[in-house]
Design a protein around this motif. Structure first.
Motif, PDB file in Angstrom:
ATOM      1  N   UNK A  55      33.473  33.746  19.363  1.00  9.46           N
ATOM      2  CA  UNK A  55      33.413  32.278  19.362  1.00  9.46           C
ATOM      3  C   UNK A  55      32.034  31.781  19.774  1.00  9.46           C
ATOM      4  N   UNK A  56      31.068  32.711  19.842  1.00  7.76           N
ATOM      5  CA  UNK A  56      29.701  32.323  20.163  1.00  7.76           C
ATOM      6  C   UNK A  56      29.457  32.025  21.628  1.00  7.76           C
ATOM      7  N   UNK A  95      30.101  39.347  36.799  1.00  2.56           N
ATOM      8  CA  UNK A  95      31.354  38.750  37.250  1.00  2.56           C
ATOM      9  C   UNK A  95      32.546  39.381  36.548  1.00  2.56           C
ATOM     10  N   UNK A  96      32.405  39.630  35.245  1.00  4.25           N
ATOM     11  CA  UNK A  96      33.510  40.202  34.485  1.00  4.25           C
ATOM     12  C   UNK A  96      33.805  41.632  34.940  1.00  4.25           C
ATOM     13  N   UNK A  97      32.747  42.405  35.165  1.00  5.03           N
ATOM     14  CA  UNK A  97      32.938  43.779  35.658  1.00  5.03           C
ATOM     15  C   UNK A  97      33.612  43.759  37.027  1.00  5.03           C
ATOM     16  N   UNK A  98      33.148  42.849  37.894  1.00  2.00           N
ATOM     17  CA  UNK A  98      33.764  42.727  39.213  1.00  2.00           C
ATOM     18  C   UNK A  98      35.223  42.345  39.121  1.00  2.00           C
ATOM     19  N   UNK A  99      35.543  41.446  38.181  1.00  9.68           N
ATOM     20  CA  UNK A  99      36.934  41.020  38.008  1.00  9.68           C
ATOM     21  C   UNK A  99      37.807  42.164  37.527  1.00  9.68           C
ATOM     22  N   UNK A 100      37.346  42.908  36.538  1.00  8.84           N
ATOM     23  CA  UNK A 100      38.128  44.024  36.004  1.00  8.84           C
ATOM     24  C   UNK A 100      38.320  45.103  37.072  1.00  8.84           C
ATOM     25  N   UNK A 101      37.294  45.370  37.855  1.00  4.06           N
ATOM     26  CA  UNK A 101      37.418  46.353  38.947  1.00  4.06           C
ATOM     27  C   UNK A 101      38.430  45.869  39.986  1.00  4.06           C
ATOM     28  N   UNK A 102      38.376  44.572  40.313  1.00  9.17           N
ATOM     29  CA  UNK A 102      39.326  44.006  41.277  1.00  9.17           C
ATOM     30  C   UNK A 102      40.752  44.114  40.744  1.00  9.17           C
ATOM     31  N   UNK A 103      40.908  43.886  39.440  1.00  9.25           N
ATOM     32  CA  UNK A 103      42.228  44.002  38.835  1.00  9.25           C
ATOM     33  C   UNK A 103      42.742  45.436  38.888  1.00  9.25           C
ATOM     34  N   UNK A 151      40.155  48.883  30.806  1.00  7.91           N
ATOM     35  CA  UNK A 151      38.992  49.154  29.959  1.00  7.91           C
ATOM     36  C   UNK A 151      39.140  48.450  28.607  1.00  7.91           C
ATOM     37  N   UNK A 152      40.320  48.545  28.021  1.00 11.17           N
ATOM     38  CA  UNK A 152      40.563  47.872  26.733  1.00 11.17           C
ATOM     39  C   UNK A 152      40.477  46.358  26.914  1.00 11.17           C
ATOM     40  N   UNK A 153      41.004  45.860  28.032  1.00 17.49           N
ATOM     41  CA  UNK A 153      40.941  44.414  28.306  1.00 17.49           C
ATOM     42  C   UNK A 153      39.502  43.945  28.393  1.00 17.49           C
ATOM     43  N   UNK A 165      35.162  40.589  26.199  1.00 21.27           N
ATOM     44  CA  UNK A 165      33.779  40.428  25.745  1.00 21.27           C
ATOM     45  C   UNK A 165      33.714  40.210  24.239  1.00 21.27           C
ATOM     46  N   UNK A 166      34.545  40.933  23.492  1.00 19.60           N
ATOM     47  CA  UNK A 166      34.551  40.789  22.037  1.00 19.60           C
ATOM     48  C   UNK A 166      35.024  39.418  21.597  1.00 19.60           C
ATOM     49  N   UNK A 167      36.090  38.919  22.224  1.00 24.57           N
ATOM     50  CA  UNK A 167      36.629  37.600  21.863  1.00 24.57           C
ATOM     51  C   UNK A 167      35.627  36.504  22.180  1.00 24.57           C
TER      52      UNK A 167
END
Length: 263
Positions: A147-148, A155-163, A134-136, A141-143
């Motif tokens: 940088x704009x 995709x990011x949610x799917x990746x974090x869930x897979x992790x 969750x922190x990752x 997303x914040x990082x």
């Protein structure tokens, strides 16, 4: 609940160290992306045509000139390996540390029972893995926003869930190994994570070794694959991973209940 809280307290320093270390490297790579974007444009085609090396890190699927491509090939590798080793360390030390530190006699005087002990430790492991991811997600997303840039949320949610699923599998396998061991073998935990990561690399490089991807959680949780598939996770390796997780947890309960625990 008391054991659960105790386990959280005992592992909080390790959690903070691994969290800061892994996410600092991940965020640092994201911040570097605008600085190396132009220079990578000239090398993108070369990276994509490097055969087995390109396949091993997904450079043949996503262009590294985009943040998603850079994330999948670089940052995803750092995060997957770092978080995987952390999960393995949590699992491998959960049960065996009681004997190696000679606290088993006290622990078994409590009214929890052996199943209660395994449950309390397992819940603490899952809590830290969930917090890590969750922190990752927030850091990623914040990082990117700083940088704009932006990452595809699906995709990011799917990746974090897979992790999370992959880390849980690693922790569960190591928990079962911990139930068998009288010593807290941190090297076994780290070695397990590294060997499974190498199996994924070999499966991607060599077609003849493609079957190896069914034996490692790093296969279905690979960042490049998840981003290419817009958050979808490959079904067969995922189901195998879930089955391994369940079997490992059941084995941990069964072995620990019947073991002769040394004080």
């Amino acid at each position: 609940m008391t054991l659960y809280q105790h386990e959280l307290k005992m592992n909080r320093v390790s959690f903070v160290i691994w969290l800061v270390g892994v996410l600092a490297m991940s965020a640092g790579c994201i911040f570097l992306f605008p600085l190396i974007d132009e220079s990578m444009a000239d090398m993108a085609d070369a990276f994509a045509s490097m055969g087995g090396f390109s396949a091993a890190f997904g450079m043949d699927k996503l262009p590294i000139t985009t943040l998603e491509g850079f994330f999948g090939t670089e940052i995803g590798t750092i995060f997957a390996l770092g978080s995987g080793m952390f999960a393995a360390l949590l699992g491998i030390s959960a049960l065996s540390k009681e004997e190696s530190s000679h606290t088993a006699e006290f622990l078994h005087t409590l009214t929890l029972g052996r199943c209660g002990i395994v449950t309390g430790k397992l819940l603490a492991i899952l809590t830290y893995i969930a917090l890590f991811d969750v922190i990752a997600f927030g850091v990623f997303t914040g990082s990117a926003a700083l940088i704009g840039e932006s990452l595809d949320m699906k995709s990011l949610v799917g990746y974090v869930c897979a992790q999370f699923i992959a880390q849980t599998e690693l922790a569960s396998v190591c928990l079962a190994l911990s139930a068998l061991s009288r010593k807290s073998s941190l090297g076994v935990g780290l070695g397990t994570a590294l060997v499974l990561y190498v199996l994924d690399i070999i499966a991607r490089i060599t077609e003849q070794a493609d079957f190896l991807r069914y034996f490692t959680p790093f296969s279905f949780s690979n960042a490049t694959d998840v981003f290419v598939n817009k958050g979808s996770i490959e079904t067969v390796p995922l189901c195998i991973g879930l089955a391994v997780t369940v079997c490992s947890i059941v084995a941990a309960y069964a072995v620990y209940r019947r073991r002769d625990i040394a004080a």
